[in-house]
Design a protein around this motif. Structure first.
Motif, PDB file in Angstrom:
ATOM      1  N   TYR A 276      40.586-108.622 -33.501  1.00 39.90           N
ATOM      2  CA  TYR A 276      41.638-108.561 -34.228  1.00 39.90           C
ATOM      3  C   TYR A 276      42.840-107.780 -33.786  1.00 39.90           C
ATOM      4  CZ  TYR A 276      37.973-109.510 -37.603  1.00 39.90           C
ATOM      5  OH  TYR A 276      36.848-110.275 -38.152  1.00 39.90           O
ATOM      6  N   VAL A 277      42.814-106.965 -33.020  1.00 38.63           N
ATOM      7  CA  VAL A 277      43.644-106.195 -32.145  1.00 38.63           C
ATOM      8  C   VAL A 277      43.297-106.374 -30.845  1.00 38.63           C
ATOM      9  CG1 VAL A 277      44.893-104.041 -31.869  1.00 38.63           C
ATOM     10  CG2 VAL A 277      43.988-104.531 -34.110  1.00 38.63           C
ATOM     11  N   VAL A 278      44.380-107.060 -30.054  1.00 43.68           N
ATOM     12  CA  VAL A 278      43.872-107.348 -28.625  1.00 43.68           C
ATOM     13  C   VAL A 278      43.886-106.144 -27.601  1.00 43.68           C
ATOM     14  CG1 VAL A 278      44.596-108.772 -26.611  1.00 43.68           C
ATOM     15  CG2 VAL A 278      44.783-109.886 -28.903  1.00 43.68           C
ATOM     16  N   THR A 279      44.780-105.266 -27.972  1.00 43.69           N
ATOM     17  CA  THR A 279      44.946-104.101 -27.070  1.00 43.69           C
ATOM     18  C   THR A 279      43.917-102.968 -27.365  1.00 43.69           C
ATOM     19  OG1 THR A 279      46.482-103.168 -28.635  1.00 43.69           O
ATOM     20  CG2 THR A 279      47.511-104.692 -26.864  1.00 43.69           C
ATOM     21  N   PHE A 280      43.065-103.199 -28.510  1.00 43.85           N
ATOM     22  CA  PHE A 280      42.247-102.053 -28.727  1.00 43.85           C
ATOM     23  C   PHE A 280      41.002-102.105 -27.742  1.00 43.85           C
ATOM     24  CE2 PHE A 280      38.551-100.323 -31.050  1.00 43.85           C
ATOM     25  CZ  PHE A 280      39.054 -99.276 -31.402  1.00 43.85           C
ATOM     26  N   GLY A 281      40.573-103.346 -27.152  1.00 42.70           N
ATOM     27  CA  GLY A 281      39.701-103.438 -25.960  1.00 42.70           C
ATOM     28  C   GLY A 281      40.258-102.553 -24.906  1.00 42.70           C
ATOM     29  N   MET A 282      41.344-102.395 -24.554  1.00 41.37           N
ATOM     30  CA  MET A 282      41.992-101.832 -23.279  1.00 41.37           C
ATOM     31  C   MET A 282      41.767-100.147 -23.605  1.00 41.37           C
ATOM     32  SD  MET A 282      45.462-103.932 -22.523  1.00 41.37           S
ATOM     33  CE  MET A 282      45.856-102.715 -21.329  1.00 41.37           C
ATOM     34  N   PHE A 283      42.107 -99.938 -24.892  1.00 45.34           N
ATOM     35  CA  PHE A 283      41.936 -98.502 -25.315  1.00 45.34           C
ATOM     36  C   PHE A 283      40.742 -98.048 -25.380  1.00 45.34           C
ATOM     37  CE2 PHE A 283      41.191 -95.496 -29.106  1.00 45.34           C
ATOM     38  CZ  PHE A 283      42.010 -94.263 -28.332  1.00 45.34           C
ATOM     39  N   THR A 284      39.544 -98.617 -25.763  1.00 44.22           N
ATOM     40  CA  THR A 284      38.115 -98.204 -25.615  1.00 44.22           C
ATOM     41  C   THR A 284      37.571 -98.330 -24.280  1.00 44.22           C
ATOM     42  OG1 THR A 284      37.612-100.567 -26.427  1.00 44.22           O
ATOM     43  CG2 THR A 284      37.765 -98.826 -28.204  1.00 44.22           C
ATOM     44  N   GLY A 285      38.109 -99.405 -23.628  1.00 46.25           N
ATOM     45  CA  GLY A 285      37.724 -99.312 -22.201  1.00 46.25           C
ATOM     46  C   GLY A 285      38.135 -98.116 -21.267  1.00 46.25           C
ATOM     47  N   LEU A 286      39.260 -97.582 -21.700  1.00 41.72           N
ATOM     48  CA  LEU A 286      39.878 -96.271 -20.809  1.00 41.72           C
ATOM     49  C   LEU A 286      39.361 -95.348 -21.385  1.00 41.72           C
ATOM     50  CD1 LEU A 286      41.991 -94.825 -19.387  1.00 41.72           C
ATOM     51  CD2 LEU A 286      43.454 -94.792 -21.226  1.00 41.72           C
ATOM     52  N   LEU A 287      38.781 -95.019 -22.830  1.00 37.85           N
ATOM     53  CA  LEU A 287      38.049 -94.121 -23.072  1.00 37.85           C
ATOM     54  C   LEU A 287      36.818 -94.071 -22.637  1.00 37.85           C
ATOM     55  CD1 LEU A 287      38.938 -93.647 -26.872  1.00 37.85           C
ATOM     56  CD2 LEU A 287      39.885 -92.324 -25.299  1.00 37.85           C
ATOM     57  N   ALA A 288      35.900 -94.999 -22.446  1.00 40.42           N
ATOM     58  CA  ALA A 288      34.699 -95.209 -22.029  1.00 40.42           C
ATOM     59  C   ALA A 288      34.661 -94.809 -20.586  1.00 40.42           C
ATOM     60  CB  ALA A 288      34.119 -96.659 -22.026  1.00 40.42           C
ATOM     61  N   GLY A 289      35.569 -95.256 -19.675  1.00 39.33           N
ATOM     62  CA  GLY A 289      35.700 -94.863 -18.421  1.00 39.33           C
ATOM     63  C   GLY A 289      35.836 -93.253 -18.295  1.00 39.33           C
ATOM     64  N   LEU A 290      36.687 -92.682 -19.081  1.00 40.02           N
ATOM     65  CA  LEU A 290      36.694 -91.179 -19.221  1.00 40.02           C
ATOM     66  C   LEU A 290      35.493 -90.706 -19.470  1.00 40.02           C
ATOM     67  CD1 LEU A 290      40.290 -90.724 -20.670  1.00 40.02           C
ATOM     68  CD2 LEU A 290      39.736 -90.466 -18.222  1.00 40.02           C
ATOM     69  N   LEU A 291      34.773 -91.113 -20.493  1.00 38.95           N
ATOM     70  CA  LEU A 291      33.369 -90.450 -20.680  1.00 38.95           C
ATOM     71  C   LEU A 291      32.506 -90.565 -19.700  1.00 38.95           C
ATOM     72  CD1 LEU A 291      32.571 -91.510 -24.411  1.00 38.95           C
ATOM     73  CD2 LEU A 291      32.854 -89.244 -23.424  1.00 38.95           C
ATOM     74  N   TRP A 292      32.551 -91.798 -18.757  1.00 43.18           N
ATOM     75  CA  TRP A 292      31.558 -91.827 -17.641  1.00 43.18           C
ATOM     76  C   TRP A 292      31.981 -90.907 -16.471  1.00 43.18           C
ATOM     77  CZ3 TRP A 292      26.989 -93.816 -18.315  1.00 43.18           C
ATOM     78  CH2 TRP A 292      26.945 -94.990 -19.192  1.00 43.18           C
ATOM     79  N   LEU A 293      33.309 -90.458 -16.501  1.00 43.02           N
ATOM     80  CA  LEU A 293      33.843 -89.550 -15.519  1.00 43.02           C
ATOM     81  C   LEU A 293      33.481 -88.119 -15.898  1.00 43.02           C
ATOM     82  CD1 LEU A 293      35.461 -89.287 -12.744  1.00 43.02           C
ATOM     83  CD2 LEU A 293      37.459 -89.135 -14.090  1.00 43.02           C
ATOM     84  N   CYS A 294      33.289 -87.836 -16.975  1.00 44.95           N
ATOM     85  CA  CYS A 294      33.519 -86.497 -17.539  1.00 44.95           C
ATOM     86  C   CYS A 294      31.769 -86.265 -17.121  1.00 44.95           C
ATOM     87  CB  CYS A 294      33.592 -86.318 -19.186  1.00 44.95           C
ATOM     88  SG  CYS A 294      35.183 -86.304 -19.643  1.00 44.95           S
ATOM     89  N   MET A 295      30.918 -86.950 -17.198  1.00 45.89           N
ATOM     90  CA  MET A 295      29.549 -86.790 -16.907  1.00 45.89           C
ATOM     91  C   MET A 295      29.061 -85.919 -15.842  1.00 45.89           C
ATOM     92  SD  MET A 295      27.244 -90.036 -18.589  1.00 45.89           S
ATOM     93  CE  MET A 295      27.859 -90.936 -20.300  1.00 45.89           C
ATOM     94  N   PRO A 296      29.708 -86.519 -14.516  1.00 47.44           N
ATOM     95  CA  PRO A 296      29.383 -85.720 -13.227  1.00 47.44           C
ATOM     96  C   PRO A 296      30.233 -84.377 -13.246  1.00 47.44           C
ATOM     97  CG  PRO A 296      30.349 -87.733 -12.802  1.00 47.44           C
ATOM     98  CD  PRO A 296      30.027 -87.665 -14.341  1.00 47.44           C
ATOM     99  N   VAL A 297      31.561 -84.535 -13.806  1.00 44.28           N
ATOM    100  CA  VAL A 297      32.141 -83.210 -13.638  1.00 44.28           C
ATOM    101  C   VAL A 297      31.437 -82.032 -14.342  1.00 44.28           C
ATOM    102  CG1 VAL A 297      34.537 -82.338 -14.170  1.00 44.28           C
ATOM    103  CG2 VAL A 297      34.377 -84.784 -13.257  1.00 44.28           C
ATOM    104  N   TYR A 298      31.124 -82.623 -15.713  1.00 45.76           N
ATOM    105  CA  TYR A 298      30.507 -81.592 -16.621  1.00 45.76           C
ATOM    106  C   TYR A 298      29.330 -80.659 -16.114  1.00 45.76           C
ATOM    107  CZ  TYR A 298      28.268 -79.580 -20.734  1.00 45.76           C
ATOM    108  OH  TYR A 298      27.880 -78.960 -21.738  1.00 45.76           O
ATOM    109  N   LEU A 299      28.471 -81.813 -15.327  1.00 44.08           N
ATOM    110  CA  LEU A 299      27.295 -81.171 -14.738  1.00 44.08           C
ATOM    111  C   LEU A 299      27.567 -80.214 -13.528  1.00 44.08           C
ATOM    112  CD1 LEU A 299      24.954 -84.234 -14.907  1.00 44.08           C
ATOM    113  CD2 LEU A 299      24.873 -82.308 -16.491  1.00 44.08           C
ATOM    114  N   LEU A 300      28.621 -80.593 -12.803  1.00 43.32           N
ATOM    115  CA  LEU A 300      29.102 -79.859 -11.830  1.00 43.32           C
ATOM    116  C   LEU A 300      29.608 -78.421 -12.256  1.00 43.32           C
ATOM    117  CD1 LEU A 300      29.713 -79.095  -8.831  1.00 43.32           C
ATOM    118  CD2 LEU A 300      31.825 -80.543  -9.046  1.00 43.32           C
ATOM    119  N   LEU A 301      30.531 -78.504 -13.243  1.00 42.94           N
ATOM    120  CA  LEU A 301      31.087 -77.171 -13.737  1.00 42.94           C
ATOM    121  C   LEU A 301      29.851 -76.362 -14.368  1.00 42.94           C
ATOM    122  CD1 LEU A 301      34.191 -78.532 -15.379  1.00 42.94           C
ATOM    123  CD2 LEU A 301      33.917 -77.225 -13.274  1.00 42.94           C
ATOM    124  N   MET A 302      29.052 -76.839 -15.162  1.00 37.48           N
ATOM    125  CA  MET A 302      28.051 -76.478 -15.820  1.00 37.48           C
ATOM    126  C   MET A 302      27.011 -75.428 -14.418  1.00 37.48           C
ATOM    127  SD  MET A 302      24.925 -77.596 -18.286  1.00 37.48           S
ATOM    128  CE  MET A 302      23.771 -76.641 -19.245  1.00 37.48           C
TER     129      MET A 302
END
Length: 366
Positions: free
Chosen positions: A298-324
């Motif tokens: 129903y909202v075409v641009t919403f997929g781009m928004f969720t895709g960006l958030l999903a990409g940031l989450l994947w990026l956060c995983m190794p960064v988090y483990l390194l900092l930990m």
């Protein structure tokens, strides 16, 4: 029914002077005499809804902070690492089973189908339509053959794409006054390819591998018709595998940080909190996927928004483990980075092989 507290503990008969027995610690109220207390006890034992679960999750978001607090003796404000890991494991894969993520495999074929339909509309001769059809079908078949045998949903997506390309080409040929050529038997429709066999070779006929291979061959037609069977079996197997992988990760931490002087159980705490964050991030991925499937149509641009958030989450995983690892073990960046890269490579290799093994077992048990 009255919920008044008894005068003596029902467990050890010691006189009661409050909500809990001072001798054995049992609660004064009985969960079987009050529905409210029964519900409270279920949630309290699982979540500890006294603020600790939410305080723990907030602290977990800061890499290494929760592990440092727990190992430093500040344990009372937080949920124990094993309990937190179990709660997040159950919740994450429960949500994962509910989310429909099999449709993603058909995105690329659908894009190619739409492009072919526009090209067919612009074709002015039967020969041009046939040329475009053959080129698109060849491209789809090449993509299909490049997939592993266990990627049943994606293979079905390519089958559907090929059938749709041929159908639209035939419609355009009829519009131009031509006669569509008979479709090849293998591409006459999706149903003719719905029973592709998966053959797993084994050396013995009565061994464990042979039995699993026979089960996979028996289950394969059902899984191709309903890929959700494979998803449910796979998602149900992952938590059991994690209970093996987490202690293994702790052992790797012990080996790589022998100079830290920490005991194995201390490394296990670090491993549990590390995987707890990974589960929390994976839960976020599932939630984003569910929101995308619900709102994006129903909202075409919403997929781009969720895709960006999903990409940031994947990026956060190794960064988090390194900092930990940097904050918990307190070593320099160069040494920490080197250990993180080597340890991460070893563990990634183990994860990939574990995922393949789980996929095959899921095919056998679906």
């Amino acid at each position: 029914m009255s919920d008044s507290h008894p005068a003596a503990c029902e467990n050890c008969a010691a006189p009661l002077r409050g909500r809990f027995c001072h001798a054995c610690g049992q609660a004064a109220h009985s969960p079987v005499r009050s529905f409210a207390h029964a519900v409270e006890e279920v949630f309290e034992s699982f979540w500890h809804l006294d603020g600790r679960i939410f305080r723990t999750l907030r602290r977990l978001l800061s890499p290494g902070a929760l592990a440092i607090d727990y190992l430093g003796g500040r344990r009372a404000p937080y949920v124990a690492p094993m309990r937190l890991f179990v709660v997040l494991c159950v919740l994450t894969f429960f949500v994962g089973k509910l989310v429909d993520w099999s449709d993603d495999a058909t995105v690329a074929p659908s894009v190619q189908v739409n492009g072919a339909a526009r090209m067919f509309a612009g074709a002015g001769t039967v020969a041009e339509v046939e040329r475009l059809r053959d080129a698109n079908v060849a491209e789809m078949e090449e993509g299909r053959e490049g997939l592993p045998a266990i990627a049943a949903p994606a293979r079905r997506g390519f089958d559907q794409g090929i059938a749709e390309i041929r159908r639209q080409a035939d419609l355009r040929i009829v519009e131009l006054g031509g006669t569509p050529a008979p479709a090849p038997p293998a591409a006459a429709g999706v149903e003719t390819r719905g029973t592709d066999a998966l053959v797993v070779s084994t050396d013995g006929e009565d061994g464990w591998l042979a039995r699993q291979a026979r089960r996979i061959e028996q289950n394969w037609p059902r899984i191709e018709r309903d890929p959700s069977l494979f998803k449910a079996a796979f998602m149900g197997s992952v938590p059991s595998a994690l209970f093996v992988l987490v202690p293994l990760f702790a052992l790797l931490l012990k080996l790589f940080y022998l100079d830290s002087g920490r005991l194995y159980l201390e490394h296990l705490v670090v491993a549990l909190y590390s995987h707890a964050f990974l589960l929390l991030a994976l839960l976020g991925q599932f939630v984003l996927l569910a929101l995308e499937h619900t709102i994006a149509p129903y909202v075409v641009t919403f997929g781009m928004f969720t895709g960006l958030l999903a990409g940031l989450l994947w990026l956060c995983m190794p960064v988090y483990l390194l900092l930990m690892q940097k904050r918990v073990y307190g070593q320099g960046w160069l040494l920490t980075g080197t250990k993180f890269a080597v340890l991460g490579g070893i563990y990634a290799f183990v994860l990939v092989n574990a995922a393949v093994a789980l996929a095959l077992l899921s095919l056998a048990r679906a």
